[in-house]
Design an enzyme around this catalytic site. Structure first.
Site, mmCIF file in Angstrom:
data_model
loop_
_atom_site.group_PDB
_atom_site.id
_atom_site.type_symbol
_atom_site.label_atom_id
_atom_site.label_comp_id
_atom_site.label_asym_id
_atom_site.label_seq_id
_atom_site.Cartn_x
_atom_site.Cartn_y
_atom_site.Cartn_z
ATOM 1 N N TYR A 53 -29.758 63.582 35.349
ATOM 2 C CA TYR A 53 -29.938 64.653 36.322
ATOM 3 C C TYR A 53 -30.237 64.056 37.703
ATOM 4 C CZ TYR A 53 -30.455 67.938 32.386
ATOM 5 O OH TYR A 53 -30.261 68.690 31.256
ATOM 6 N N GLY A 220 -28.225 90.005 35.770
ATOM 7 C CA GLY A 220 -28.112 91.144 36.672
ATOM 8 C C GLY A 220 -27.150 90.889 37.809
#
Length: 330
Positions: A53, A220
């Protein structure tokens, strides 16, 4: 905060896992430190990272960011169950990737230096290595435990058969073996239910879902598009998934609204309700996003809502079949 044992081990971890992939990539070091401090304030003690990462050009090593946070003291390291990973290439050399004993030895030493710690709590294989024998892998891991550099071992992105292979090889060596599997798992990607989750339950592995909101599609995204004009989940692979499943996502967001909850929190709460799931990995880019995720711990989805979610996002396997893995037979 709720806590549970990680698989069959005695290790107690929070039911939300702090994912750090954004640290050093889209989140600054200062903001990353703030998020980790806030996580501890909320009782989140389980942090997940990886040696790859933040290693692309223009990024900053995530492990180094965490290491500098640990170095600030205040019991930060002692309060953290630290998980990192090994497998993906960290250089161009032929032995700078995968799971040879040589690469494992070099990789763990490098992670310990970057993380500024003397040991790793959970060392996870980032992927199955189809070329290295399990005898070599488990011997290398046994040495790390004997040296006190690693306490527990886990897997990531394994198939059910890989879990079985790993555990039977560990059993032959009278070794504890794996205690966890980190798998892609969410309402839109339920393939792990066919073999991975049954194998994990059978062998006593805790399941740690990554991508719990499917790249933001379950967070959402349609509402955010209407309100702000853009949202995470509206580009790349997520955009393709949204286009393909637009009506289903719209119905999902309406279902969430009907029970008075945010879709992102419903997606996390659904995972927390699944048998064998330790806790999903959340990857907040801000402290405010972290704060909001805690709502999922307080949501208890009733049978009616769970059934409605199954209708929207059917489990894999023949319709009406028995729960996996028995879905393969009648």
């Amino acid at each position: 905060m709720e806590y549970t044992h990680l698989g069959r081990s005695g290790l107690s971890v929070s039911r939300l896992v702090l994912g750090t992939m954004n640290f050093g990539t889209v989140t600054s070091e200062a903001d990353s430190h703030t998020i980790m401090d806030r996580a501890h304030e909320h009782g989140i003690n389980f942090f997940d990272t990886a040696d790859v990462y933040g290693t692309r050009p223009g990024e900053e090593s995530t492990e180094e960011i965490i290491g500098r946070w640990f170095a600030a003291g205040g019991g930060r390291r002692e309060k953290t169950v630290l998980a990192t990973k090994v497998y993906l290439p960290t250089g161009d050399g032929p032995n700078e990737g995968f799971l040879s004993a040589l690469h494992i030895r070099r990789a763990v030493e490098a992670s310990l230096r970057r993380l500024r710690t003397e040991h790793i709590d959970l060392y996870q294989m980032h992927h199955i290595d189809r070329s290295t024998p399990w005898e070599e892998i488990w011997e290398a891991f046994t040495v790390l435990r004997q040296q006190g550099k690693v306490i527990y071992f886990g897997s990531a992105n394994f198939a059910g058969w890989h879990i079985a292979q790993a555990q039977e090889a560990a059993r032959s060596r009278h070794f504890l073996g794996l205690i966890s599997e980190q798998s892609r798992y969410n309402l839109m990607n339920r393939w792990a239910e066919l073999e991975v989750l049954p194998a994990a339950r059978a062998y006593g592995l805790g399941v740690i879902p990554w991508g719990p909101l499917n790249g933001g599609v379950l967070g959402g995204v349609l509402r955010k598009q209407r309100e702000n004009g853009a949202a995470r989940g509206s580009s790349g692979h997520s955009a393709a998934a949204l286009a393909e499943h637009h009506d289903t996502i719209e119905a999902y967001e309406q279902l969430s609204a009907d029970i008075g909850e945010d879709p992102a929190h419903v997606g996390l709460a659904w995972l927390l309700a699944q048998e064998g799931v330790t806790g999903p990995i959340i990857g907040p880019r801000t402290a405010e996003q972290l704060d909001g995720s805690l709502r999922a711990l307080r949501i208890r989805l009733d049978d009616t809502t769970l059934a409605a979610l199954d209708e929207l996002f059917p489990p894999p396997g023949p319709h009406g079949a028995k729960p996996a893995p028995e879905a393969y037979a009648w």
